[in-house]
Design a protein around this motif. Structure first.
Motif, PDB file in Angstrom:
ATOM      1  N   ALA A  33      -3.222  -4.348  -3.485  1.00 32.30           N
ATOM      2  CA  ALA A  33      -3.105  -3.008  -2.917  1.00 32.30           C
ATOM      3  C   ALA A  33      -2.619  -1.989  -3.934  1.00 32.30           C
ATOM      4  N   ALA A  34      -1.608  -2.369  -4.710  1.00 37.00           N
ATOM      5  CA  ALA A  34      -0.937  -1.399  -5.583  1.00 37.00           C
ATOM      6  C   ALA A  34      -1.418  -1.434  -7.025  1.00 37.00           C
ATOM      7  N   GLY A  35      -2.012  -2.552  -7.443  1.00 37.24           N
ATOM      8  CA  GLY A  35      -2.438  -2.678  -8.832  1.00 37.24           C
ATOM      9  C   GLY A  35      -1.302  -2.910  -9.784  1.00 37.24           C
ATOM     10  N   THR A  36      -0.100  -3.097  -9.268  1.00 38.13           N
ATOM     11  CA  THR A  36       1.089  -3.358 -10.075  1.00 38.13           C
ATOM     12  C   THR A  36       2.084  -4.122  -9.218  1.00 38.13           C
ATOM     13  N   LEU A  37       3.173  -4.576  -9.828  1.00 41.01           N
ATOM     14  CA  LEU A  37       4.185  -5.336  -9.110  1.00 41.01           C
ATOM     15  C   LEU A  37       5.537  -4.636  -9.244  1.00 41.01           C
ATOM     16  N   SER A  38       6.173  -4.382  -8.109  1.00 39.05           N
ATOM     17  CA  SER A  38       7.465  -3.711  -8.091  1.00 39.05           C
ATOM     18  C   SER A  38       8.570  -4.699  -7.706  1.00 39.05           C
ATOM     19  N   VAL A  39       9.795  -4.201  -7.669  1.00 37.20           N
ATOM     20  CA  VAL A  39      10.932  -5.034  -7.255  1.00 37.20           C
ATOM     21  C   VAL A  39      10.713  -5.575  -5.851  1.00 37.20           C
ATOM     22  N   GLU A  40      10.181  -4.726  -4.970  1.00 37.03           N
ATOM     23  CA  GLU A  40       9.943  -5.148  -3.583  1.00 37.03           C
ATOM     24  C   GLU A  40       8.978  -6.325  -3.515  1.00 37.03           C
ATOM     25  N   LEU A  45       7.021  -8.785  11.319  1.00 32.31           N
ATOM     26  CA  LEU A  45       8.022  -7.806  11.762  1.00 32.31           C
ATOM     27  C   LEU A  45       8.262  -6.765  10.663  1.00 32.31           C
ATOM     28  N   MET A  46       8.322  -7.220   9.430  1.00 33.65           N
ATOM     29  CA  MET A  46       8.509  -6.315   8.302  1.00 33.65           C
ATOM     30  C   MET A  46       7.348  -5.331   8.203  1.00 33.65           C
ATOM     31  N   THR A  47       6.143  -5.841   8.391  1.00 36.53           N
ATOM     32  CA  THR A  47       4.939  -4.998   8.283  1.00 36.53           C
ATOM     33  C   THR A  47       4.862  -3.999   9.434  1.00 36.53           C
ATOM     34  N   LEU A  48       5.103  -4.450  10.665  1.00 34.18           N
ATOM     35  CA  LEU A  48       5.032  -3.560  11.820  1.00 34.18           C
ATOM     36  C   LEU A  48       6.076  -2.464  11.749  1.00 34.18           C
ATOM     37  N   ASN A  49       7.277  -2.802  11.265  1.00 37.80           N
ATOM     38  CA  ASN A  49       8.347  -1.818  11.180  1.00 37.80           C
ATOM     39  C   ASN A  49       8.123  -0.844  10.025  1.00 37.80           C
ATOM     40  N   ARG A  50       7.230  -1.249   9.087  1.00 37.60           N
ATOM     41  CA  ARG A  50       6.898  -0.364   7.962  1.00 37.60           C
ATOM     42  C   ARG A  50       5.823   0.660   8.359  1.00 37.60           C
ATOM     43  N   LEU A  51       4.921   0.273   9.258  1.00 38.79           N
ATOM     44  CA  LEU A  51       3.803   1.144   9.623  1.00 38.79           C
ATOM     45  C   LEU A  51       4.256   2.353  10.438  1.00 38.79           C
ATOM     46  N   THR A  75       0.833  -1.194   0.000  1.00 39.53           N
ATOM     47  CA  THR A  75       0.000   0.000   0.000  1.00 39.53           C
ATOM     48  C   THR A  75       0.870   1.247   0.000  1.00 39.53           C
ATOM     49  N   PRO A  76       0.770   2.083  -1.016  1.00 44.10           N
ATOM     50  CA  PRO A  76       1.640   3.268  -1.091  1.00 44.10           C
ATOM     51  C   PRO A  76       1.290   4.362  -0.097  1.00 44.10           C
ATOM     52  N   GLY A  77       0.051   4.469   0.321  1.00 43.66           N
ATOM     53  CA  GLY A  77      -0.366   5.507   1.265  1.00 43.66           C
ATOM     54  C   GLY A  77      -1.209   4.928   2.369  1.00 43.66           C
ATOM     55  N   ALA A  78      -2.364   5.545   2.593  1.00 42.32           N
ATOM     56  CA  ALA A  78      -3.285   5.032   3.604  1.00 42.32           C
ATOM     57  C   ALA A  78      -3.910   3.724   3.122  1.00 42.32           C
ATOM     58  N   ILE A  79      -4.119   2.797   4.044  1.00 40.57           N
ATOM     59  CA  ILE A  79      -4.660   1.492   3.698  1.00 40.57           C
ATOM     60  C   ILE A  79      -6.141   1.609   3.354  1.00 40.57           C
ATOM     61  N   ASP A  80      -6.514   1.070   2.227  1.00 43.61           N
ATOM     62  CA  ASP A  80      -7.920   0.999   1.829  1.00 43.61           C
ATOM     63  C   ASP A  80      -8.497  -0.271   2.450  1.00 43.61           C
ATOM     64  N   TRP A  81      -9.147  -0.130   3.590  1.00 40.88           N
ATOM     65  CA  TRP A  81      -9.591  -1.306   4.340  1.00 40.88           C
ATOM     66  C   TRP A  81     -10.718  -2.049   3.646  1.00 40.88           C
ATOM     67  N   LEU A  82     -11.521  -1.349   2.856  1.00 44.53           N
ATOM     68  CA  LEU A  82     -12.583  -2.033   2.119  1.00 44.53           C
ATOM     69  C   LEU A  82     -11.970  -2.941   1.047  1.00 44.53           C
ATOM     70  N   ARG A  83     -10.992  -2.406   0.328  1.00 46.42           N
ATOM     71  CA  ARG A  83     -10.313  -3.238  -0.672  1.00 46.42           C
ATOM     72  C   ARG A  83      -9.572  -4.382   0.006  1.00 46.42           C
ATOM     73  N   PHE A  84      -8.986  -4.096   1.159  1.00 47.53           N
ATOM     74  CA  PHE A  84      -8.302  -5.139   1.930  1.00 47.53           C
ATOM     75  C   PHE A  84      -9.275  -6.265   2.246  1.00 47.53           C
ATOM     76  N   PHE A  85     -10.473  -5.919   2.714  1.00 51.32           N
ATOM     77  CA  PHE A  85     -11.481  -6.926   3.044  1.00 51.32           C
ATOM     78  C   PHE A  85     -11.840  -7.760   1.810  1.00 51.32           C
TER      79      PHE A  85
END
Length: 302
Positions: free
Chosen positions: A172-179, A296-302, A49-59
């Motif tokens: 989330a992003a609609g595309t795929l990056s190196v990450e 851990l990766m996700t928590l440290n990203r938030l 997710t590049p910005g704020a999480i879209d929780w509806l799309r997440f669901f």
């Protein structure tokens, strides 16, 4: 018991009627594995997710991924029900135990898979649905039939097996990056120690069913140990890339090193002792390692 003799399917242990049938269909979805797939896809979604999480799309994404994983699990059991009936650890699954028929499992699996694709495309995005379809085809129609034909099936099956973080990221992003591909690579190589440990523990079961995984076809286990160590080291090495790519921070880096050290220690113990107990420890370490790493990766990203 001679290897050519299959285990007799056990008698039904579930009460007949609606509740028993519902439990059987629930078991077809492999709930524990489906939960793990949804969990890793959720981490992929948040990380992508590049910005704020879209929780509806997440669901919507998690519902679709859950349906897809359950459908793939049911189709996999439909294809492997004959082999499942020959193995102690799988003889109680719904089809070999007689709780559902192969046709019912097939219909159920197709329904869930089609429903997942029909749900993901309009509610999430077409890329997520396409990746889901690739996962289903790769796992059910390519990997599963190859399990009785070549030990390389583990490597082939690792491609669809590593799709959850990629699917979550795409949702989330609609595309795929190196990450995103780094997350895919981590899960790809992680699967080798994980599945080799399982095959080591149940190699007689797999041999009886004609599933030629590497620990089954070799007598001394040398290649299995070598590949377990190699892919374990590669997994831990790849786990450092999210830090260098800016996907996560220093807390993650320290945690990834600690988790990686514990994971590799279990692999080294298996290499040294070559026992079922050591293989079980690799399995347990791998089950803890991957979700904790992504968490851990996700928590440290938030």
């Amino acid at each position: 018991m001679p290897k050519s003799v299959a285990f007799a399917a056990p008698t039904l242990t579930l009460a007949p009627g609606f509740r028993g049938r519902l439990a059987a269909y629930w078991a077809l979805t492999k709930p524990r594995i489906t939960f793990e797939v949804v969990l890793i896809a959720a981490f992929g979604f948040i990380l992508g997710t590049p910005g704020a999480i879209d929780w509806l799309r997440f669901f919507h994404a998690m519902v679709g991924v859950g349906l897809l994983s359950g459908g793939i699990a049911a189709l996999n059991q439909w294809m492997e029900h004959a082999a499942d009936g020959k193995m102690r650890r799988t003889a109680t699954r719904p089809i070999p135990s007689g709780q559902v028929t192969p046709f019912q499992a097939l219909l159920f699996g197709i329904t869930l898979t089609v429903a997942a694709e029909a749900y993901l495309c309009p509610t999430v995005n077409p890329l997520t649905a396409i990746l889901g379809l690739i996962t289903a085809i790769g796992y059910v129609w390519i990997y599963t039939p190859l399990k009785t034909r070549t030990w390389l099936s583990t490597a082939i099956g690792s491609f669809p097996g590593a799709m959850p973080p990629l699917v979550g990221w795409a949702a989330a992003a609609g595309t795929l990056s190196v990450e995103a591909w780094v997350l895919f690579a981590i899960m790809f190589f992680w699967q080798f120690p994980h599945f080799y440990a399982i095959a080591w523990m149940y190699r007689e079961d797999y041999r009886r069913a004609g599933i030629g995984m590497l620990p089954v076809i070799e007598a001394d286990g040398r290649r299995t140990i070598r590949q377990t160590l190699l892919t374990g080291v590669v997994t831990v090495g790849l786990s450092l890339l999210p830090f260098w790519l800016g996907l996560s921070g220093w807390v993650y880096l320290v945690g990834a090193l600690l988790l990686g050290g514990l994971f590799l220690q279990s692999c080294l113990t298996l290499a040294r002792t070559r026992t079922n107990l050591a293989a079980k420890r690799v399995l347990r370490a791998s089950v803890v390692y991957l979700p904790m790493l992504f968490l851990l990766m996700t928590l440290n990203r938030l």
